[in-house]
Enzyme design. Sequence first.
Site, PDB file in Angstrom:
ATOM      1  N   SER A 116      21.810 -70.967  -8.966  1.00 48.35           N
ATOM      2  CA  SER A 116      22.835 -71.908  -9.384  1.00 48.35           C
ATOM      3  C   SER A 116      22.265 -72.806 -10.469  1.00 48.35           C
ATOM      4  O   SER A 116      21.092 -73.156 -10.441  1.00 48.35           O
ATOM      5  CB  SER A 116      23.274 -72.755  -8.186  1.00 48.35           C
ATOM      6  OG  SER A 116      23.854 -73.965  -8.632  1.00 48.35           O
ATOM      7  N   GLU A 131      29.365 -59.435  -5.151  1.00 46.71           N
ATOM      8  CA  GLU A 131      30.667 -60.081  -5.371  1.00 46.71           C
ATOM      9  C   GLU A 131      31.424 -59.396  -6.507  1.00 46.71           C
ATOM     10  O   GLU A 131      32.638 -59.219  -6.455  1.00 46.71           O
ATOM     11  CB  GLU A 131      30.478 -61.569  -5.675  1.00 46.71           C
ATOM     12  CG  GLU A 131      30.033 -62.350  -4.448  1.00 46.71           C
ATOM     13  CD  GLU A 131      29.566 -63.763  -4.778  1.00 46.71           C
ATOM     14  OE1 GLU A 131      29.171 -64.468  -3.845  1.00 46.71           O
ATOM     15  OE2 GLU A 131      29.583 -64.158  -5.957  1.00 46.71           O
ATOM     16  N   HIS A 165      36.676 -57.846  15.049  1.00 51.19           N
ATOM     17  CA  HIS A 165      37.286 -59.167  14.750  1.00 51.19           C
ATOM     18  C   HIS A 165      36.235 -60.152  14.247  1.00 51.19           C
ATOM     19  O   HIS A 165      36.392 -61.363  14.400  1.00 51.19           O
ATOM     20  CB  HIS A 165      37.999 -59.754  15.969  1.00 51.19           C
ATOM     21  CG  HIS A 165      38.885 -58.782  16.684  1.00 51.19           C
ATOM     22  ND1 HIS A 165      40.207 -58.612  16.365  1.00 51.19           N
ATOM     23  CD2 HIS A 165      38.617 -57.899  17.674  1.00 51.19           C
ATOM     24  CE1 HIS A 165      40.740 -57.672  17.141  1.00 51.19           C
ATOM     25  NE2 HIS A 165      39.786 -57.210  17.941  1.00 51.19           N
ATOM     26  N   LYS A 223      19.935 -72.301  -4.212  1.00 51.36           N
ATOM     27  CA  LYS A 223      20.872 -71.194  -4.081  1.00 51.36           C
ATOM     28  C   LYS A 223      20.311 -69.847  -4.504  1.00 51.36           C
ATOM     29  O   LYS A 223      19.538 -69.731  -5.444  1.00 51.36           O
ATOM     30  CB  LYS A 223      22.114 -71.475  -4.922  1.00 51.36           C
ATOM     31  CG  LYS A 223      22.919 -72.648  -4.420  1.00 51.36           C
ATOM     32  CD  LYS A 223      23.862 -72.264  -3.317  1.00 51.36           C
ATOM     33  CE  LYS A 223      25.106 -71.684  -3.947  1.00 51.36           C
ATOM     34  NZ  LYS A 223      26.051 -71.255  -2.928  1.00 51.36           N
TER      35      LYS A 223
END
Length: 465
Positions: A283, A296, A162, A289
């Site tokens: 970024s 992804e 979980h 970043k």
Amino acid sequence: MTENIQKNLWGGRFQGAADPQFAEFNRSFGFDRRLFEADIRASLAHCDSLAGAGVLGPDEAQQLRAALEKVLASGEASPNYFDEIPAEDVHSFVEARLVEMVGDLGRKLHTGRSRNDQVATDVRLWLRDQIDLSDSILRNTEAALLDLAEANSNVVIPGYTHLQRAQPVLFAHWCLAYFEMLERDRERLKDVRKRVNVLPLGSAALAGTSYLIDRAAVARALGFDSAARNSLDAVSDRDFCVEFASAASLVMMHLSRLAEDIILYATNEFGFFELSDAVATGSSLMPQKKNPDSMELVRGKAGRVFGHLTGLLATMKGLPLAYNKDMQEDKEAVFDTVDTLRNCLNVTATVLRNLRVNKAQAEAAASRGYLNATELADYLARKGVPFRQAHEIVGRVVMKAIDQQRELNELSLEELRSFSPLVEDDVFAALSLEATLATKSQVGGTAPERVAEALTAARRRLAPD
Ligand code: ARG
């Protein structure tokens, strides 16, 4: 107008030319040229079988064979070769090139054959090669998982259920979990290969052929295990495409879950991993970043492959027997599935090979948050407390510990004994990270010796058959 009709493969029945927009719509040569090599291979085998059936004389067969080899060589030599003729598909292209070279003899090759059995044969030949290739690509990604596991063999991470901290596991155990998934994927692809490796040629348009071609010999020549048993089925079957897309979807699902774990563990909040600069991006606005775009995209592309699977199923579901042009839609789905799968496996291997694992951070996370609560319950159970009751007791210990913001092993012996007099001073050894791992010593567990054995066994499984 006549010129246009002659360019088609069905001139006789037609008086009018195709609408240019429809002709373009109907074309598959833009993508099915990827079947070029397979189409020539199958044509060579068909040529031999026509010679065997006495349809082609020995000289004719020899001439055709030489011409087919030449077409293949020209295609391999120059990409422009394909664009010089506005062919409808790869089959009409090869035929046009043959006719160019050997005239009417080139038109004889289509005896006893239809583009229906031809295209099914080509796709199977092509896909069989790709499946064989995918096995080594999968192995490479699996090897990257094993290398990563070995390089970090003493790293402990929190295991989750979980997405809540559950019990500590060895990082290598986590690597091996993904290894198991990819092993199943390799098996599945091998299984799909069996049903890919059946020869449609000789089924002709749908009814079979009247020429005395030896289908078993053609199957052998092309490396197929057998010739399809039913001509109607052979030209209308795309189960093998669906099965491949399905097996590929499972690979992608596994890569996507791996990607998700990596993305999560590479956040500042977790901090277990750092991705290499080689597979991350920055970024344009936020200087701090470092984004895991590689992972992804792998996660995102899983959706794309699932789309091909459902697309193929939807295309096939309403088709009456036998061939229908709808089935031309199979190719882009299969091609893109193959390409996407390969790219995602390769990028994932690169990510894994360059992943930095932060041992201290992972171990700190595995040591806080009561991941040893089950250990304490087991400790009491071993001393004779029924497990349900032990669970209840430890639940109360955890409540108190949370309240005081302390870990279980930070409570004193007296404090622990106040919950159960069965607790003795060996409890602290039982609650240690080492003991927590070491006790999971049954087959499949995360005890260090079991994981070391599993790693060795995994290496053996990866060795080429
Ligand atoms: N380009 C076609 C396909 O991919 C080849 C088969 C054409 N057959 C036909 N009867 N029109 O499906």
